[in-house]
Design a protein around this motif. Structure first.
Motif, PDB file in Angstrom:
ATOM      1  N   THR A   1     -45.739  23.804 -27.359  1.00 50.37           N
ATOM      2  CA  THR A   1     -44.455  24.603 -27.241  1.00 50.37           C
ATOM      3  C   THR A   1     -44.390  25.350 -28.758  1.00 50.37           C
ATOM      4  O   THR A   1     -43.813  26.498 -28.700  1.00 50.37           O
ATOM      5  CB  THR A   1     -43.400  23.835 -26.842  1.00 50.37           C
ATOM      6  OG1 THR A   1     -43.762  23.127 -25.452  1.00 50.37           O
ATOM      7  CG2 THR A   1     -42.086  24.587 -26.785  1.00 50.37           C
TER       8      THR A   1
ATOM      9  N   THR B   1     -41.031  29.018 -23.351  1.00 50.12           N
ATOM     10  CA  THR B   1     -41.871  27.945 -22.716  1.00 50.12           C
ATOM     11  C   THR B   1     -42.968  28.334 -22.245  1.00 50.12           C
ATOM     12  O   THR B   1     -43.192  29.535 -22.491  1.00 50.12           O
ATOM     13  CB  THR B   1     -40.999  27.482 -21.648  1.00 50.12           C
ATOM     14  OG1 THR B   1     -40.819  28.600 -20.760  1.00 50.12           O
ATOM     15  CG2 THR B   1     -39.666  26.870 -21.896  1.00 50.12           C
TER      16      THR B   1
ATOM     17  N   ALA C   1     -43.996  28.673 -19.046  1.00 52.41           N
ATOM     18  CA  ALA C   1     -43.606  29.466 -18.101  1.00 52.41           C
ATOM     19  C   ALA C   1     -43.204  30.927 -18.477  1.00 52.41           C
ATOM     20  O   ALA C   1     -43.673  31.816 -18.140  1.00 52.41           O
ATOM     21  CB  ALA C   1     -42.461  28.899 -17.205  1.00 52.41           C
ATOM     22  N   ASP C   2     -42.385  31.102 -19.725  1.00 52.05           N
ATOM     23  CA  ASP C   2     -42.065  32.233 -20.300  1.00 52.05           C
ATOM     24  C   ASP C   2     -43.126  32.995 -21.094  1.00 52.05           C
ATOM     25  O   ASP C   2     -43.216  33.990 -20.540  1.00 52.05           O
ATOM     26  CB  ASP C   2     -40.867  31.704 -21.345  1.00 52.05           C
ATOM     27  CG  ASP C   2     -40.366  32.996 -22.147  1.00 52.05           C
ATOM     28  OD1 ASP C   2     -40.399  34.126 -21.303  1.00 52.05           O
ATOM     29  OD2 ASP C   2     -40.142  33.101 -23.234  1.00 52.05           O
TER      30      ASP C   2
ATOM     31  N   LEU D   1     -46.244  32.815 -19.721  1.00 46.83           N
ATOM     32  CA  LEU D   1     -46.956  33.123 -18.651  1.00 46.83           C
ATOM     33  C   LEU D   1     -46.495  34.542 -18.204  1.00 46.83           C
ATOM     34  O   LEU D   1     -47.043  35.664 -17.879  1.00 46.83           O
ATOM     35  CB  LEU D   1     -47.081  32.379 -17.563  1.00 46.83           C
ATOM     36  CG  LEU D   1     -48.066  31.285 -17.741  1.00 46.83           C
ATOM     37  CD1 LEU D   1     -47.910  29.864 -16.777  1.00 46.83           C
ATOM     38  CD2 LEU D   1     -49.668  31.609 -18.065  1.00 46.83           C
ATOM     39  N   ASN D   2     -45.064  34.416 -18.012  1.00 51.29           N
ATOM     40  CA  ASN D   2     -44.322  35.697 -17.378  1.00 51.29           C
ATOM     41  C   ASN D   2     -44.495  36.932 -18.493  1.00 51.29           C
ATOM     42  O   ASN D   2     -44.492  38.047 -18.020  1.00 51.29           O
ATOM     43  CB  ASN D   2     -42.908  35.255 -16.911  1.00 51.29           C
ATOM     44  CG  ASN D   2     -42.593  34.381 -15.816  1.00 51.29           C
ATOM     45  OD1 ASN D   2     -43.865  34.409 -15.010  1.00 51.29           O
ATOM     46  ND2 ASN D   2     -41.795  33.526 -15.578  1.00 51.29           N
TER      47      ASN D   2
ATOM     48  N   GLN E   1     -52.147  34.881 -13.811  1.00 50.43           N
ATOM     49  CA  GLN E   1     -51.140  33.603 -14.264  1.00 50.43           C
ATOM     50  C   GLN E   1     -51.693  32.182 -13.673  1.00 50.43           C
ATOM     51  O   GLN E   1     -51.516  31.227 -14.496  1.00 50.43           O
ATOM     52  CB  GLN E   1     -49.782  33.881 -14.006  1.00 50.43           C
ATOM     53  CG  GLN E   1     -48.952  35.130 -14.662  1.00 50.43           C
ATOM     54  CD  GLN E   1     -47.728  35.379 -14.346  1.00 50.43           C
ATOM     55  OE1 GLN E   1     -47.112  34.534 -13.492  1.00 50.43           O
ATOM     56  NE2 GLN E   1     -47.031  36.346 -14.689  1.00 50.43           N
ATOM     57  N   GLU E   2     -52.111  32.083 -12.566  1.00 55.22           N
ATOM     58  CA  GLU E   2     -52.569  30.944 -11.859  1.00 55.22           C
ATOM     59  C   GLU E   2     -53.652  30.455 -12.580  1.00 55.22           C
ATOM     60  O   GLU E   2     -53.788  29.156 -12.804  1.00 55.22           O
ATOM     61  CB  GLU E   2     -52.682  31.147 -10.434  1.00 55.22           C
ATOM     62  CG  GLU E   2     -53.065  29.838  -9.549  1.00 55.22           C
ATOM     63  CD  GLU E   2     -53.207  30.166  -8.265  1.00 55.22           C
ATOM     64  OE1 GLU E   2     -53.605  28.892  -7.448  1.00 55.22           O
ATOM     65  OE2 GLU E   2     -52.901  31.168  -7.639  1.00 55.22           O
TER      66      GLU E   2
ATOM     67  N   ASP F   1     -52.646  29.252 -16.304  1.00 54.84           N
ATOM     68  CA  ASP F   1     -51.821  28.042 -16.054  1.00 54.84           C
ATOM     69  C   ASP F   1     -52.798  26.606 -15.614  1.00 54.84           C
ATOM     70  O   ASP F   1     -52.665  25.751 -16.397  1.00 54.84           O
ATOM     71  CB  ASP F   1     -50.873  28.212 -14.731  1.00 54.84           C
ATOM     72  CG  ASP F   1     -49.926  26.980 -14.744  1.00 54.84           C
ATOM     73  OD1 ASP F   1     -48.843  26.605 -15.346  1.00 54.84           O
ATOM     74  OD2 ASP F   1     -50.295  26.073 -13.929  1.00 54.84           O
TER      75      ASP F   1
ATOM     76  N   ARG G   1     -53.595  23.579 -18.310  1.00 58.05           N
ATOM     77  CA  ARG G   1     -53.303  22.257 -17.963  1.00 58.05           C
ATOM     78  C   ARG G   1     -54.370  21.450 -17.954  1.00 58.05           C
ATOM     79  O   ARG G   1     -54.535  20.271 -18.350  1.00 58.05           O
ATOM     80  CB  ARG G   1     -52.607  22.376 -16.632  1.00 58.05           C
ATOM     81  CG  ARG G   1     -51.315  22.896 -16.749  1.00 58.05           C
ATOM     82  CD  ARG G   1     -50.645  22.870 -15.209  1.00 58.05           C
ATOM     83  NE  ARG G   1     -49.321  23.551 -15.553  1.00 58.05           N
ATOM     84  CZ  ARG G   1     -47.971  23.070 -16.056  1.00 58.05           C
ATOM     85  NH1 ARG G   1     -48.026  21.700 -16.486  1.00 58.05           N
ATOM     86  NH2 ARG G   1     -47.107  23.923 -15.903  1.00 58.05           N
TER      87      ARG G   1
END
Length: 447
Positions: free
Chosen positions: A287, A298, A300-301, A303-304, A312-313, A316, A320
């Motif tokens: 982070t 974050t 998520a931020d 990725l967007n 994106q998928e 992600d 991970r």
């Protein structure tokens, strides 16, 4: 009896050691393996009567020189930065030297002295560099001897995972130096295509990688390697309008690695940041990198803001899987982000004992022959036996082993600071490599 000294018994030395021991009785050789971890060396020698393991730290000057003095020829499989220590000793003690690594600036400074002492320092005699030099020069020499003119050269190589052992979403497992993987593309890239010079910074190396299909082995993305222009004088490619060398990876790997780079996870210059997160988790470090290098708050931020919806998928999932959201502590002895990334690669993308790795090398050579525009595609695929006797170890180690034999038996008489681009070297080496299953297959096309 001829005495061979090998420095280093790491991953890429396994098949080299086996080859030298297999030849030892017939050729009347004795092999000494000098290694910081003597138990590792002993495990590779496996009790062979013509093999001896010696504990050696690379900076032990006295023992290093003693071992070289007692040997007839020296092979260095040490990390590249340490080759110069061995090279200077070999020059002083007048012993021939072989390595699989690139000739660097420090070694170049010894060039005149090597020649003056009538020694052979044969470098870049592994896979890439090594087999790439030999196979490409064999093609070029054959085309030129028939009256052809080279107009384009693309060369691709990848140390990959065999399809039958591909069971993670990165479609990759580590079969060689993990540091090089963590820093893939770090130097950026320079190459020539259709007469135009292309300079690609590190942040863009993994963007929009072209994909090639290898019959029987699927589709692979190509990212450009460092400075391809240095090969123009080496291969005499002044007439070529395209010269590019690239590394092969699964397309999903390159897609995700593009964002590894953009997130700053492979940085070598952020020791202050890492020190401030010493007692934090891997997720906290991740982070912090996102905050500092991308201004994303974050994952998520990130990725967007930075990753197209269609990717994106995948990104992600791969992030991970690599453990970037782990609550575990930062590994000890890490000082920069690249160290942490390397740790994650080594723990998440490791070869299991029964896994098989795979080497793919492809040359695409375009040329003019009697007014006809033609193309030769030369391809090599090699699979490993298991996680120890890997295709990487085979393709790096066998050229060194064969070259050692050819030098000791007088079939290679070259002197000086060399790479294996001369016919005297590449012809017998490629012939024996073919006998060991390392064989190129060619396809011709009219353009």
């Amino acid at each position: 009896m001829k005495k061979i000294l090998l420095f280093g018994a790491g991953k890429s030395a396994t098949v080299l050691i086996r080859y030298l021991l297999d030849q030892a009785a017939q050729e009347n050789w004795q092999l000494t393996v000098a290694e910081a971890n003597p138990e590792l060396a002993k495990s590779k020698l496996n009790g062979h009567p013509r093999g001896t393991a010696v504990a050696l730290m690379a900076d032990d000057v006295l023992l290093r020189k003693t071992l070289i003095t007692e040997s007839d020829i020296v092979i260095s499989m040490l990390p590249p930065a340490l080759h110069i220590l061995v090279a200077r000793d070999c020059l002083e003690l007048k012993r021939d030297l072989l390595t699989a690594s690139y000739i660097d600036e420090e070694l170049l400074l010894l060039k005149d002295a090597i020649e003056a002492n009538d020694l052979l320092f044969l470098c870049e005699t592994g896979l890439d560099p090594g087999i790439d030099h030999m196979s490409a020069m064999q093609l070029f020499d054959r085309i030129r001897s028939a009256g052809g003119t080279i107009s384009g050269f693309k060369s691709h190589c990848g140390g990959l995972i065999a399809p039958e052992s591909d069971n993670n979403p990165w479609h990759y497992k580590i079969s060689w130096n993990p540091r090089n993987i963590a820093l893939a593309g770090y130097a950026g890239a320079v190459y020539k295509t259709d007469g135009q010079l292309k300079e690609v910074p590190y942040q863009e190396v993994f963007e929009n990688c072209p994909v090639i299909e290898v019959p029987g082995s699927g589709k692979w993305a190509c990212y450009p390697n460092r400075n391809s222009l240095t090969y123009i004088p080496v291969y005499q490619l002044d007439s070529a309008t395209t010269v590019v060398r690239s590394t092969l990876r699964h397309p999903d790997f390159c897609t995700a690695w593009n964002y590894i780079v953009k997130a700053g996870l492979s940085t070598l210059t952020d020791a202050e940041l890492i020190n401030s997160y010493r007692d934090k988790s891997i997720a906290d470090w991740f982070t912090a990198c996102l905050n500092f290098y991308t201004r994303a708050e974050t994952f998520a931020d990130f990725l967007n803001r930075y990753v197209p919806a269609a990717e994106q998928e995948l990104v992600d999932h791969l992030f991970r899987y690599l453990g970037l959201m782990s609550d575990g502590p930062l590994p000890r002895h890490t000082t920069v982000s690249a160290d942490i990334l390397q740790y994650l690669l080594e723990t998440r993308l490791t070869l299991s004992p029964g896994d098989r790795d795979m080497i793919i090398m492809i040359h695409e050579v375009e040329y003019q022959m009697q007014g006809v525009h033609q193309k030769t595609i030369s391809s090599l695929i090699v699979k490993g036996e298991d996680a120890v006797h890997t295709a990487m170890a085979k393709t790096v180690g066998l050229p060194l082993g064969i070259a050692t034999k050819l030098i000791l038996t007088g079939h290679i008489r070259a002197k000086g600071l060399c790479i294996p681009t001369g016919k005297e070297i590449y012809d017998p080496l490629l012939r024996e490599l073919e006998q060991n299953g390392i064989r190129f297959y060619e396809k011709e096309e009219l353009l």
